[in-house]
Design an enzyme around this catalytic site. Structure first.
Site, PDB file in Angstrom:
ATOM      1  N   SER A   1       0.901  -1.299   0.076  1.00  0.00           N
ATOM      2  CA  SER A   1       0.077   0.129   0.024  1.00  0.00           C
ATOM      3  C   SER A   1       0.781   1.207   0.170  1.00  0.00           C
ATOM      4  O   SER A   1       2.091   1.222   0.510  1.00  0.00           O
ATOM      5  CB  SER A   1      -0.906  -0.011   1.239  1.00  0.00           C
ATOM      6  OG  SER A   1      -1.612  -1.045   1.426  1.00  0.00           O
TER       7      SER A   1
HETATM    8  N1  SAH Z   1       0.676  -5.352   4.365  1.00  0.00           N
HETATM    9  C1  SAH Z   1       1.218  -5.653   3.102  1.00  0.00           C
HETATM   10  C2  SAH Z   1       0.226  -5.592   1.813  1.00  0.00           C
HETATM   11  C3  SAH Z   1       0.138  -6.816   1.252  1.00  0.00           C
HETATM   12  S1  SAH Z   1      -1.068  -6.654  -0.123  1.00  0.00           S
HETATM   13  C4  SAH Z   1       2.566  -5.016   2.738  1.00  0.00           C
HETATM   14  O1  SAH Z   1       2.951  -4.187   3.612  1.00  0.00           O
HETATM   15  O2  SAH Z   1       3.076  -5.642   1.867  1.00  0.00           O
HETATM   16  C5  SAH Z   1      -2.297  -7.682   0.738  1.00  0.00           C
HETATM   17  C6  SAH Z   1      -1.770  -9.158   0.934  1.00  0.00           C
HETATM   18  O3  SAH Z   1      -3.023  -9.725   1.602  1.00  0.00           O
HETATM   19  C7  SAH Z   1      -1.391 -10.009  -0.211  1.00  0.00           C
HETATM   20  O4  SAH Z   1      -0.404 -10.503  -0.091  1.00  0.00           O
HETATM   21  C8  SAH Z   1      -2.426 -11.154  -0.082  1.00  0.00           C
HETATM   22  O5  SAH Z   1      -2.025 -12.473  -0.691  1.00  0.00           O
HETATM   23  C9  SAH Z   1      -3.059 -11.185   1.260  1.00  0.00           C
HETATM   24  N2  SAH Z   1      -4.291 -11.682   1.449  1.00  0.00           N
HETATM   25  C10 SAH Z   1      -5.421 -11.820   0.690  1.00  0.00           C
HETATM   26  N3  SAH Z   1      -6.277 -12.523   1.298  1.00  0.00           N
HETATM   27  C11 SAH Z   1      -5.926 -13.104   2.347  1.00  0.00           C
HETATM   28  C12 SAH Z   1      -6.309 -14.150   3.508  1.00  0.00           C
HETATM   29  N4  SAH Z   1      -7.410 -14.597   3.621  1.00  0.00           N
HETATM   30  N5  SAH Z   1      -5.357 -14.459   4.303  1.00  0.00           N
HETATM   31  C13 SAH Z   1      -4.013 -13.889   4.394  1.00  0.00           C
HETATM   32  N6  SAH Z   1      -3.548 -12.982   3.524  1.00  0.00           N
HETATM   33  C14 SAH Z   1      -4.467 -12.582   2.558  1.00  0.00           C
END
Ligand code: SAH
Length: 254
Positions: free
Chosen positions: A98
């Site tokens: 993000s």
């Molecule tokens: N906070 C992260 C943002 C990652 S984007 C950072 O700082 O990089 C969001 C992430 O949520 C993705 O990697 C995706 O695979 C994960 N995601 C989506 N659904 C999910 C679920 N049910 N459980 C765990 N992770 C999930």
């Protein structure tokens, strides 16, 4: 400002960033030198923090955390020069980190909930570890961070990214975050980096009294908005905030 003793120092003194090591192996300095940013990054980060403050982030703990964590260590070397711009960036497997203003905004909202006597959050659950950046920021404001990721490749990447920072209070978990993580409950805050149609009931069950869930959620009109759910006396109050653009919350692991 209350911080875990030694935490920022450890970040600053940690061994050379993997990007810098890779650059060193490659030999002569390339025209765009990631290790250069590594050395000057505190000034670039300070500028980013000033902008965040101008744009309305007021919590000193959030601003300090954003100034501490080196975002350029969490992105591909080719993207290092964009690491402190207010933009989301690809982290692989179709996912994105993000933009800093959204990370800061969500953590500020999370801190509006239940804090301990030192002004810190207790145990926090993050759903969607991605590259591990937000987990590192959360580690500056919370006593314990449990972060769940459903994609093995990103869970491993976050582990690699976070290893040199030696954050003893970050616990990375591989699994489906839709189920939360009951072993760490109740949480002083739950933050999601992926948006679904609704906030799973399991998260509400695992939330402590007075604590908040901050998550993107699809509204009836199809737009995705940031929502804050606060649990008081067993009841949940939902507040819908600004439109956001997050990757989808998916079930199962891959
Ligand atoms: N906070 C992260 C943002 C990652 S984007 C950072 O700082 O990089 C969001 C992430 O949520 C993705 O990697 C995706 O695979 C994960 N995601 C989506 N659904 C999910 C679920 N049910 N459980 C765990 N992770 C999930």
């Amino acid at each position: 400002m209350t911080r875990r003793p030694g935490f920022p120092a450890r970040l600053d003194l940690s061994p050379a960033a993997p990007a810098a090591k890779a650059a060193a192996k490659r030999g002569p300095t390339p025209p765009v030198a990631p290790q250069g940013l590594g050395m000057d990054s505190s000034a670039v980060r300070a500028r980013m923090v000033r902008k965040l403050a101008q744009e309305g982030i007021a919590d000193p703990a959030v601003l300090a955390a954003m100034g501490t964590v080196e975002r350029h260590r969490f992105v591909d070397t080719a993207l290092v020069n964009q690491a402190y711009e207010d933009t989301s960036l690809p982290i692989g497997l179709g996912q994105t980190i993000s933009k800093p203003s959204v990370v800061a905004r969500m953590i500020e909202l999370l801190l509006g909930g239940r804090r301990d006597a030192n002004g810190r959050l207790g145990r926090v659950l993050e759903v969607g570890t991605g590259c591990g950046y937000q987990a590192a920021v959360l580690a500056c404001v919370a006593n314990e961070v449990y972060s769940v990721e459903r994609l093995r490749g990103l869970h491993d990447k976050a582990r690699d990214n976070l290893r040199p920072l030696r954050l003893a209070n970050v616990h990375l978990l591989f699994g489906d975050g839709m189920a939360g993580y009951p072993k760490g409950a109740p949480y002083a805050g739950i933050i999601a980096a992926a948006g679904g149609e609704a906030v799973p009931g399991t998260w509400i069950d695992q939330l402590a009294e007075g604590a908040r869930i901050v998550a993107p959620m699809a509204l009836a009109d199809g737009r995705q908005s940031l929502v804050v759910l606060e649990k008081t006396n067993g009841r949940v109050k939902q507040t819908v905030l600004e439109t956001v653009h997050f990757v989808p919350l998916k079930s199962g692991i891959a």
